[in-house]
Design a protein around this motif. Structure first.
Motif, mmCIF file in Angstrom:
data_model
loop_
_atom_site.group_PDB
_atom_site.id
_atom_site.type_symbol
_atom_site.label_atom_id
_atom_site.label_comp_id
_atom_site.label_asym_id
_atom_site.label_seq_id
_atom_site.Cartn_x
_atom_site.Cartn_y
_atom_site.Cartn_z
ATOM 1 N N GLU A 1 0.498 -1.329 0.058
ATOM 2 C CA GLU A 1 -0.177 -0.016 0.152
ATOM 3 C C GLU A 1 0.863 1.424 -0.092
ATOM 4 O O GLU A 1 1.519 1.323 0.701
ATOM 5 N N ILE A 2 -0.011 2.203 -0.919
ATOM 6 C CA ILE A 2 1.043 3.489 -0.858
ATOM 7 C C ILE A 2 0.178 4.525 -0.343
ATOM 8 O O ILE A 2 -0.798 4.756 -0.897
ATOM 9 N N LYS A 3 0.684 4.848 1.163
ATOM 10 C CA LYS A 3 -0.763 6.185 1.534
ATOM 11 C C LYS A 3 -0.097 7.821 1.474
ATOM 12 O O LYS A 3 1.066 7.610 0.462
ATOM 13 N N GLU A 4 -1.226 8.541 2.135
ATOM 14 C CA GLU A 4 -0.368 9.881 2.272
ATOM 15 C C GLU A 4 -0.636 10.189 0.495
ATOM 16 O O GLU A 4 0.871 11.586 0.203
ATOM 17 N N LEU A 5 -1.475 9.949 -0.079
ATOM 18 C CA LEU A 5 -1.335 11.030 -1.501
ATOM 19 C C LEU A 5 -2.629 12.001 -1.934
ATOM 20 O O LEU A 5 -3.436 12.105 -0.934
ATOM 21 N N VAL A 6 -2.020 12.430 -2.282
ATOM 22 C CA VAL A 6 -3.454 13.521 -2.585
ATOM 23 C C VAL A 6 -3.370 13.524 -4.376
ATOM 24 O O VAL A 6 -2.566 13.825 -5.403
ATOM 25 N N ILE A 7 -4.266 12.757 -4.144
ATOM 26 C CA ILE A 7 -4.129 13.077 -6.084
ATOM 27 C C ILE A 7 -5.813 14.500 -6.305
ATOM 28 O O ILE A 7 -6.156 14.938 -6.300
ATOM 29 N N PHE A 8 -4.881 14.987 -7.656
ATOM 30 C CA PHE A 8 -5.554 16.386 -8.714
ATOM 31 C C PHE A 8 -6.831 15.995 -9.699
ATOM 32 O O PHE A 8 -5.789 14.995 -10.151
ATOM 33 N N ASN A 9 -7.486 16.802 -9.867
ATOM 34 C CA ASN A 9 -8.497 16.587 -10.333
ATOM 35 C C ASN A 9 -7.780 17.671 -11.484
ATOM 36 O O ASN A 9 -8.425 18.880 -11.618
ATOM 37 N N ASP A 10 -7.746 17.415 -13.254
ATOM 38 C CA ASP A 10 -7.569 18.401 -14.050
ATOM 39 C C ASP A 10 -8.426 19.435 -14.177
ATOM 40 O O ASP A 10 -8.432 20.703 -14.655
ATOM 41 N N ASP A 11 -9.420 18.896 -14.162
ATOM 42 C CA ASP A 11 -10.777 19.159 -14.528
ATOM 43 C C ASP A 11 -11.945 20.213 -14.135
ATOM 44 O O ASP A 11 -12.186 21.179 -14.709
ATOM 45 N N THR A 12 -11.601 19.655 -13.143
ATOM 46 C CA THR A 12 -11.948 20.675 -11.715
ATOM 47 C C THR A 12 -10.532 21.352 -10.697
ATOM 48 O O THR A 12 -11.499 22.121 -10.227
ATOM 49 N N GLY A 13 -9.460 21.545 -10.867
ATOM 50 C CA GLY A 13 -9.026 21.920 -10.125
ATOM 51 C C GLY A 13 -8.988 21.232 -9.073
ATOM 52 O O GLY A 13 -8.213 22.364 -7.948
ATOM 53 N N GLY A 14 -9.719 20.083 -7.899
ATOM 54 C CA GLY A 14 -9.764 20.123 -6.754
ATOM 55 C C GLY A 14 -9.089 18.898 -6.770
ATOM 56 O O GLY A 14 -8.461 18.247 -7.185
ATOM 57 N N SER A 15 -9.160 18.305 -5.878
ATOM 58 C CA SER A 15 -8.065 17.778 -5.231
ATOM 59 C C SER A 15 -8.826 16.543 -3.965
ATOM 60 O O SER A 15 -9.415 17.229 -3.220
ATOM 61 N N PHE A 16 -8.586 15.544 -3.774
ATOM 62 C CA PHE A 16 -8.754 14.782 -2.720
ATOM 63 C C PHE A 16 -7.214 13.321 -1.749
ATOM 64 O O PHE A 16 -6.766 13.540 -2.931
ATOM 65 N N ARG A 17 -7.303 13.166 -1.452
ATOM 66 C CA ARG A 17 -6.778 12.385 -0.384
ATOM 67 C C ARG A 17 -6.979 11.201 -0.425
ATOM 68 O O ARG A 17 -8.151 10.129 -1.002
ATOM 69 N N GLY A 18 -6.065 10.040 -0.971
ATOM 70 C CA GLY A 18 -6.140 8.596 -1.386
ATOM 71 C C GLY A 18 -5.080 8.049 -0.980
ATOM 72 O O GLY A 18 -4.050 8.305 -0.563
ATOM 73 N N HIS A 19 -5.298 6.653 -1.813
ATOM 74 C CA HIS A 19 -4.339 4.992 -1.324
ATOM 75 C C HIS A 19 -4.188 4.660 -2.888
ATOM 76 O O HIS A 19 -5.457 4.449 -2.938
ATOM 77 N N ILE A 20 -3.003 3.993 -2.296
ATOM 78 C CA ILE A 20 -2.980 2.869 -3.627
ATOM 79 C C ILE A 20 -2.791 1.593 -3.064
ATOM 80 O O ILE A 20 -1.725 1.657 -2.741
ATOM 81 N N VAL A 21 -3.685 0.808 -3.893
ATOM 82 C CA VAL A 21 -3.602 -0.987 -3.160
ATOM 83 C C VAL A 21 -3.008 -1.650 -4.281
ATOM 84 O O VAL A 21 -3.965 -1.654 -5.521
ATOM 85 N N ALA A 22 -1.630 -2.353 -4.363
ATOM 86 C CA ALA A 22 -0.955 -3.135 -5.429
ATOM 87 C C ALA A 22 -0.453 -3.814 -4.946
ATOM 88 O O ALA A 22 -0.465 -4.245 -4.130
ATOM 89 N N HIS A 23 -0.255 -4.959 -6.044
ATOM 90 C CA HIS A 23 0.543 -6.325 -5.851
ATOM 91 C C HIS A 23 2.061 -6.472 -6.087
ATOM 92 O O HIS A 23 2.496 -5.563 -6.941
ATOM 93 N N TRP A 24 2.536 -7.139 -5.133
ATOM 94 C CA TRP A 24 4.110 -7.806 -5.623
ATOM 95 C C TRP A 24 3.647 -8.553 -6.907
ATOM 96 O O TRP A 24 2.806 -9.669 -6.661
ATOM 97 N N TYR A 25 4.855 -8.420 -8.221
ATOM 98 C CA TYR A 25 4.531 -9.778 -9.036
ATOM 99 C C TYR A 25 6.572 -10.714 -9.418
ATOM 100 O O TYR A 25 7.645 -10.173 -8.776
ATOM 101 N N GLU A 26 6.048 -12.213 -9.624
ATOM 102 C CA GLU A 26 6.961 -12.747 -9.234
ATOM 103 C C GLU A 26 7.248 -13.180 -10.625
ATOM 104 O O GLU A 26 6.151 -13.725 -11.849
#
Length: 115
Positions: free
Chosen positions: A37-62
């Motif tokens: 997990e990658i925490k404490e992200l700020v995601i920006f919306n280019d269309d509206t100019g707004g932003s919100f906090r978020g996180h990403i959950v992703a996988h390791w691969y072998e």
């Protein structure tokens, strides 16, 4: 005699000089592993100019990799490289560049490439 000593010295003290630092490889197989997990992200919306906090959950691969020569053919000088773990996602059959730190066969995947 000097040539023999230099050759032996390189083989013993600097084995990483005998192998290339970066080579191409083909992804033979892919296995999805556990998540991270990658925490404490700020995601920006280019269309509206707004932003919100978020996180990403992703996988390791072998991956299981086959080292290729500069022309894209399997390089018989290298064995198959199994159990190479990465956060980067690649499809089976993709060509990637891998680094061989200090001449060891424990590569790090740099990214996808095309010949």
């Amino acid at each position: 005699m000097v040539k023999s000593i230099v050759k032996k010295s390189i083989a013993v003290d600097y084995p990483h000089l005998k192998l290339p630092t970066v080579v191409f490889a083909k992804v033979d197989s892919v296995k999805k592993l556990d998540t991270y997990e990658i925490k404490e992200l700020v995601i920006f919306n280019d269309d509206t100019g707004g932003s919100f906090r978020g996180h990403i959950v992703a996988h390791w691969y072998e991956y299981k990799l086959t080292v290729l020569d500069r022309f894209g053919s399997p390089d018989k000088a290298f064995p198959a490289l199994p159990q190479i773990k990465s956060k980067k996602q690649f499809q089976q059959g993709a060509m990637v560049a891998i680094a061989l730190p200090y001449g060891e066969l424990a590569p790090a995947i740099i990214g996808e490439v095309r010949l």
